[in-house]
Design a protein around this motif. Structure first.
Motif, short mmCIF file in Angstrom:
data_model
loop_
_atom_site.label_atom_id
_atom_site.label_comp_id
_atom_site.label_asym_id
_atom_site.label_seq_id
_atom_site.Cartn_x
_atom_site.Cartn_y
_atom_site.Cartn_z
N LYS A 107 -19.58 39.00 22.64
CA LYS A 107 -20.12 40.04 23.52
C LYS A 107 -21.27 39.52 24.38
CE LYS A 107 -18.59 43.65 20.47
NZ LYS A 107 -18.92 44.42 19.28
N MET A 108 -21.92 38.45 23.91
CA MET A 108 -22.99 37.82 24.70
C MET A 108 -22.42 36.97 25.83
SD MET A 108 -25.77 36.64 21.84
CE MET A 108 -26.97 36.01 23.03
N GLY A 109 -21.12 36.74 25.79
CA GLY A 109 -20.47 36.01 26.88
C GLY A 109 -19.91 34.65 26.53
N VAL A 110 -20.03 34.23 25.30
CA VAL A 110 -19.51 32.92 24.90
C VAL A 110 -18.09 33.11 24.37
CG1 VAL A 110 -19.92 30.87 23.48
CG2 VAL A 110 -21.85 32.22 24.31
N LYS A 111 -17.15 33.27 25.30
CA LYS A 111 -15.77 33.55 24.91
C LYS A 111 -14.87 32.33 25.02
CE LYS A 111 -16.16 36.42 28.14
NZ LYS A 111 -17.35 36.91 28.71
N LEU A 168 -12.01 39.18 21.63
CA LEU A 168 -11.69 38.14 22.61
C LEU A 168 -10.75 38.69 23.68
CD1 LEU A 168 -11.28 34.99 20.35
CD2 LEU A 168 -13.01 35.35 22.12
N LEU A 169 -9.79 39.50 23.27
CA LEU A 169 -8.88 40.12 24.24
C LEU A 169 -9.63 41.11 25.13
CD1 LEU A 169 -5.81 40.73 21.92
CD2 LEU A 169 -5.95 39.07 23.80
N ARG A 170 -10.52 41.86 24.54
CA ARG A 170 -11.27 42.91 25.25
C ARG A 170 -12.26 42.34 26.27
NH1 ARG A 170 -12.60 45.48 20.94
NH2 ARG A 170 -11.02 47.10 21.12
N TYR A 171 -12.95 41.27 25.94
CA TYR A 171 -14.06 40.78 26.75
C TYR A 171 -13.76 39.52 27.57
CZ TYR A 171 -16.71 44.18 24.09
OH TYR A 171 -17.15 45.34 23.53
N SER A 172 -12.58 38.94 27.43
CA SER A 172 -12.28 37.68 28.12
C SER A 172 -11.65 37.91 29.49
CB SER A 172 -11.34 36.82 27.27
OG SER A 172 -11.98 36.42 26.08
N ALA A 176 -3.49 43.48 23.05
CA ALA A 176 -2.82 42.55 23.95
C ALA A 176 -2.09 43.32 25.05
CB ALA A 176 -1.85 41.66 23.18
N LEU A 177 -1.42 44.39 24.69
CA LEU A 177 -0.75 45.22 25.69
C LEU A 177 -1.76 45.86 26.64
CD1 LEU A 177 1.91 46.95 23.43
CD2 LEU A 177 2.40 45.48 25.41
N GLU A 178 -2.90 46.23 26.10
CA GLU A 178 -3.92 46.89 26.90
C GLU A 178 -4.59 45.94 27.89
OE1 GLU A 178 -8.07 49.38 26.11
OE2 GLU A 178 -6.84 48.78 24.40
N PHE A 179 -4.82 44.70 27.50
CA PHE A 179 -5.64 43.80 28.31
C PHE A 179 -4.88 42.69 29.04
CE2 PHE A 179 -8.70 45.72 25.36
CZ PHE A 179 -9.54 46.29 26.29
N THR A 180 -3.56 42.62 28.86
CA THR A 180 -2.79 41.70 29.69
C THR A 180 -2.51 42.39 31.02
OG1 THR A 180 -0.75 42.44 28.63
CG2 THR A 180 -1.69 40.36 27.86
N LYS A 181 -2.14 41.60 32.00
CA LYS A 181 -1.87 42.16 33.32
C LYS A 181 -0.58 41.58 33.89
CE LYS A 181 -6.74 42.84 34.68
NZ LYS A 181 -6.94 43.93 33.85
N GLY A 182 -0.03 42.27 34.87
CA GLY A 182 1.10 41.78 35.65
C GLY A 182 2.30 41.36 34.84
N GLY A 183 2.84 40.19 35.22
CA GLY A 183 4.07 39.71 34.60
C GLY A 183 3.96 39.48 33.11
#
Length: 181
Positions: A64-68, A95-99, A133-140
């Motif tokens: 959460k501090m940004g070191v992903k 990692l999925l949520r903040y990356s 994973a379904l929530e934070f993936t995009k596009g194809g």
């Protein structure tokens, strides 16, 4: 200096009930070289900390501090195993949520190409990772993941955990606007 000792013993401190809270306070109140040393110690021991009942909270705090990106690099190759662990699954979800999108793709593709993909989706903890994973993936990639989940429909539709993931994937497939997301 005290923080040097904490950094040198970060696994012992982070995996202790009281130490877990103390190390998070240190992370929130220090800067410069002491912070870098502490972060490096935590990231280098990400696998051990992710699996620990207290250490996973420290790792989530660092994420959460940004070191992903560095955490993803250290955990790469273990996301399937981590997704099915009570404590580490929370780390993978964060990692999925903040990356960034590309880093999310690294995690999701590793899970998707695993021979244990169905096991992850049906797992008591892994199903939450699959939902994130379904929530934070995009596009194809989002479509590809949804399609892959749907291909296991018969194995998931009556499974206590799998049916939740299947429902989310079906919602995405029914919307049909995956490339605009």
């Amino acid at each position: 200096m005290l923080l040097d000792k904490v950094a040198q013993n970060c696994v012992e401190v982070a995996t202790d009930k009281v130490g877990c809270t103390a190390i998070q306070k240190c992370l929130g109140h220090v800067g410069g070289m002491p912070l870098e040393l502490l972060m490096t110690g935590i990231v280098c021991n990400a696998m051990v900390l992710a699996l620990d009942p207290y250490g996973n909270y420290v790792l989530q705090y660092v994420i959460k501090m940004g070191v992903k990106k560095m955490v993803i690099e250290v955990l790469h190759g273990n996301f399937v195993r981590l997704s099915m662990d009570k404590h580490a699954s929370n780390v993978v979800e964060d990692l999925l949520r903040y990356s960034e999108e590309n880093d999310v793709a690294v995690i999701v593709e590793e899970i998707m190409t695993s021979r244990d993909f169905l096991t992850v989706v049906r797992d008591p903890f892994g199903n939450y990772v699959a939902q994130r994973a379904l929530e934070f993936t995009k596009g194809g990639l989002r479509f590809e993941l949804s399609f892959l989940i749907n291909s296991y429909r018969k194995n998931l539709q009556n499974h206590i955990f799998g049916k939740r993931v299947l429902a989310e994937a079906m919602k995405i497939l029914m919307e049909g606007n995956w490339f605009n997301v």
